[in-house]
Design a protein around this motif. Structure first.
Motif, PDB file in Angstrom:
ATOM      1  N   GLY A  29      -3.471  16.149  -7.919  1.00 35.27           N
ATOM      2  CA  GLY A  29      -4.670  15.759  -8.664  1.00 35.27           C
ATOM      3  C   GLY A  29      -4.370  14.761  -9.756  1.00 35.27           C
ATOM      4  N   ASP A  30      -3.110  14.735 -10.209  1.00 34.80           N
ATOM      5  CA  ASP A  30      -2.693  13.735 -11.189  1.00 34.80           C
ATOM      6  C   ASP A  30      -2.474  12.393 -10.484  1.00 34.80           C
ATOM      7  N   ILE A  31      -2.407  11.333 -11.280  1.00 32.54           N
ATOM      8  CA  ILE A  31      -2.279   9.988 -10.718  1.00 32.54           C
ATOM      9  C   ILE A  31      -1.214   9.212 -11.489  1.00 32.54           C
ATOM     10  N   PHE A  32      -0.420   8.466 -10.741  1.00 31.49           N
ATOM     11  CA  PHE A  32       0.583   7.578 -11.331  1.00 31.49           C
ATOM     12  C   PHE A  32       0.198   6.158 -10.957  1.00 31.49           C
ATOM     13  N   ILE A  33       0.003   5.308 -11.960  1.00 39.08           N
ATOM     14  CA  ILE A  33      -0.408   3.922 -11.732  1.00 39.08           C
ATOM     15  C   ILE A  33       0.771   3.004 -12.047  1.00 39.08           C
ATOM     16  N   LYS A  34       1.164   2.211 -11.069  1.00 39.26           N
ATOM     17  CA  LYS A  34       2.351   1.357 -11.203  1.00 39.26           C
ATOM     18  C   LYS A  34       2.037  -0.053 -10.724  1.00 39.26           C
ATOM     19  N   HIS A  87      -0.329  -8.348   3.989  1.00 44.80           N
ATOM     20  CA  HIS A  87      -1.641  -8.154   4.604  1.00 44.80           C
ATOM     21  C   HIS A  87      -1.847  -6.738   5.132  1.00 44.80           C
ATOM     22  N   THR A  88      -0.761  -5.959   5.268  1.00 41.66           N
ATOM     23  CA  THR A  88      -0.886  -4.571   5.729  1.00 41.66           C
ATOM     24  C   THR A  88      -1.212  -3.621   4.585  1.00 41.66           C
ATOM     25  N   GLY A  89      -1.118  -4.108   3.348  1.00 43.10           N
ATOM     26  CA  GLY A  89      -1.348  -3.255   2.194  1.00 43.10           C
ATOM     27  C   GLY A  89      -0.084  -2.617   1.658  1.00 43.10           C
ATOM     28  N   LEU A  90       1.070  -3.012   2.168  1.00 43.92           N
ATOM     29  CA  LEU A  90       2.331  -2.500   1.643  1.00 43.92           C
ATOM     30  C   LEU A  90       2.717  -3.308   0.411  1.00 43.92           C
ATOM     31  N   ALA A  91       3.036  -2.607  -0.671  1.00 44.45           N
ATOM     32  CA  ALA A  91       3.400  -3.263  -1.925  1.00 44.45           C
ATOM     33  C   ALA A  91       4.845  -2.944  -2.276  1.00 44.45           C
ATOM     34  N   GLY A 151       2.919  15.154  -3.758  1.00 45.46           N
ATOM     35  CA  GLY A 151       1.640  14.636  -3.293  1.00 45.46           C
ATOM     36  C   GLY A 151       0.816  13.998  -4.387  1.00 45.46           C
ATOM     37  N   ILE A 152       1.490  13.335  -5.323  1.00 43.76           N
ATOM     38  CA  ILE A 152       0.790  12.641  -6.408  1.00 43.76           C
ATOM     39  C   ILE A 152       0.289  11.295  -5.888  1.00 43.76           C
ATOM     40  N   GLU A 153      -0.945  10.958  -6.185  1.00 41.95           N
ATOM     41  CA  GLU A 153      -1.465   9.669  -5.742  1.00 41.95           C
ATOM     42  C   GLU A 153      -0.830   8.539  -6.550  1.00 41.95           C
ATOM     43  N   LEU A 154      -0.254   7.580  -5.855  1.00 47.43           N
ATOM     44  CA  LEU A 154       0.325   6.397  -6.463  1.00 47.43           C
ATOM     45  C   LEU A 154      -0.635   5.234  -6.247  1.00 47.43           C
ATOM     46  N   ILE A 155      -1.082   4.638  -7.332  1.00 49.46           N
ATOM     47  CA  ILE A 155      -2.017   3.512  -7.260  1.00 49.46           C
ATOM     48  C   ILE A 155      -1.321   2.266  -7.778  1.00 49.46           C
ATOM     49  N   VAL A 156      -1.436   1.183  -7.028  1.00 46.64           N
ATOM     50  CA  VAL A 156      -0.798  -0.079  -7.402  1.00 46.64           C
ATOM     51  C   VAL A 156      -1.869  -1.159  -7.569  1.00 46.64           C
ATOM     52  N   PRO A 157      -2.285  -1.455  -8.810  1.00 43.34           N
ATOM     53  CA  PRO A 157      -3.188  -2.573  -9.042  1.00 43.34           C
ATOM     54  C   PRO A 157      -2.393  -3.877  -8.950  1.00 43.34           C
ATOM     55  N   PRO A 198      10.077  -0.877  -2.020  1.00 42.33           N
ATOM     56  CA  PRO A 198       8.729  -0.730  -1.447  1.00 42.33           C
ATOM     57  C   PRO A 198       8.058   0.522  -1.977  1.00 42.33           C
ATOM     58  N   MET A 199       6.742   0.482  -2.062  1.00 40.63           N
ATOM     59  CA  MET A 199       5.973   1.650  -2.521  1.00 40.63           C
ATOM     60  C   MET A 199       5.098   2.124  -1.360  1.00 40.63           C
ATOM     61  N   VAL A 200       5.759   2.760  -0.409  1.00 42.82           N
ATOM     62  CA  VAL A 200       5.098   3.223   0.816  1.00 42.82           C
ATOM     63  C   VAL A 200       4.077   4.309   0.464  1.00 42.82           C
ATOM     64  N   GLY A 201       2.898   4.203   1.053  1.00 43.57           N
ATOM     65  CA  GLY A 201       1.873   5.218   0.838  1.00 43.57           C
ATOM     66  C   GLY A 201       1.018   5.003  -0.394  1.00 43.57           C
ATOM     67  N   ALA A 202       1.316   3.961  -1.168  1.00 43.20           N
ATOM     68  CA  ALA A 202       0.524   3.689  -2.367  1.00 43.20           C
ATOM     69  C   ALA A 202      -0.867   3.184  -2.004  1.00 43.20           C
TER      70      ALA A 202
END
Length: 250
Positions: free
Chosen positions: A105-110, A117-121, A144-150, A184-188
């Protein structure tokens, strides 16, 4: 209705930040859980939008920085430590100390330095231990923490996976600027200008061109399409972003 807009790099960062906080999972975490906003210039905008604060020197919200045509370390005298936000309130807790407490439920923003083009960052790191993502990735994946990459479309590269493999098949011998690795940040969940527009408005968006001169270096040209009222609403908000100051090294 179809409309075209061009955003400078800083205008894109502001839009991406607004799109990031518009994600349902971020809104839920802001109310009930914890959000760690790691370092990065785009993340400085995210922190501003989440907390309603102003970070005067956004180069002070990052460690690594690309400036003067090379990779380096921020020398800002106005450092802002990454925010740990618990139920909407910023806490005086170093993010690394809070890291072991992260839960579902927590989120880590990196922030990131490359996206394809595949969305891999991926993110560049100069620290021998892998920097921020090296410290956080194990816990993020294990719990299972959501990793968000702006990340802006100006950072799009042909193939992140191939870039990582190219970097890891041998070590760097020379560099103009700092030597780095690429992680790589797979799954972000990647949030670009397109994600932001499609999160905030009921439109479909596409990037049709990039680049510019005289302060518009790194700009992207976007087309958005949808019902007239939605496109008009998006255009009105985008007009309010125009003129977002460039990030300058102070």
């Amino acid at each position: 209705m179809k409309a075209l807009v061009t955003l400078t790099s800083s205008e894109s960062k502001r839009l991406i930040a607004k799109g990031t906080i518009g994600l349902p999972s971020v809104q839920n975490a802001l109310e009930k859980h914890t959000i760690i906003v790691a370092g990065g210039t785009t993340n400085a905008y995210v922190a501003e939008e989440l907390l309603g604060v102003q970070i005067e020197d956004k180069t002070g919200y990052t460690m690594g920085i690309v400036t003067n045509g090379e990779l380096g370390i921020s020398k800002s005298s106005k450092k802002t430590q990454p925010y740990v936000i618990i139920q909407g309130q910023a806490q005086e807790i170093p993010w690394k100390e809070y890291l072991p407490k992260l839960k579902r439920g927590d989120i880590f923003i990196k922030g990131g330095n490359a996206v394809d083009h595949t969305g891999l960052a991926a993110v560049m790191v100069s620290d021998s231990m892998g920097g921020t993502i090296g410290a956080a990735q194990g816990i993020i994946y294990a719990r299972g923490i959501e990793l968000i990459v702006p990340i802006g479309l100006e950072k799009m590269v042909p193939d992140v996976r191939k870039s990582v493999e190219f970097m890891t098949n041998s070590t760097l011998d020379q560099a103009i600027g700092n030597k780095v690795g690429l992680i790589p940040m797979v799954g972000a969940r990647v949030v670009t200008e397109l994600t932001a527009l499609e999160t905030l408005y009921d439109v479909e968006a596409s990037c049709i061109a990039a680049g510019g001169v005289d302060g518009s270096e790194g700009s992207v040209t976007l087309v958005l399409e949808g019902l007239e009222e939605e496109v008009e609403r998006a255009i009105k908000d985008i007009r309010s972003l125009k003129g977002e100051p460039q990030i300058l090294v102070k």
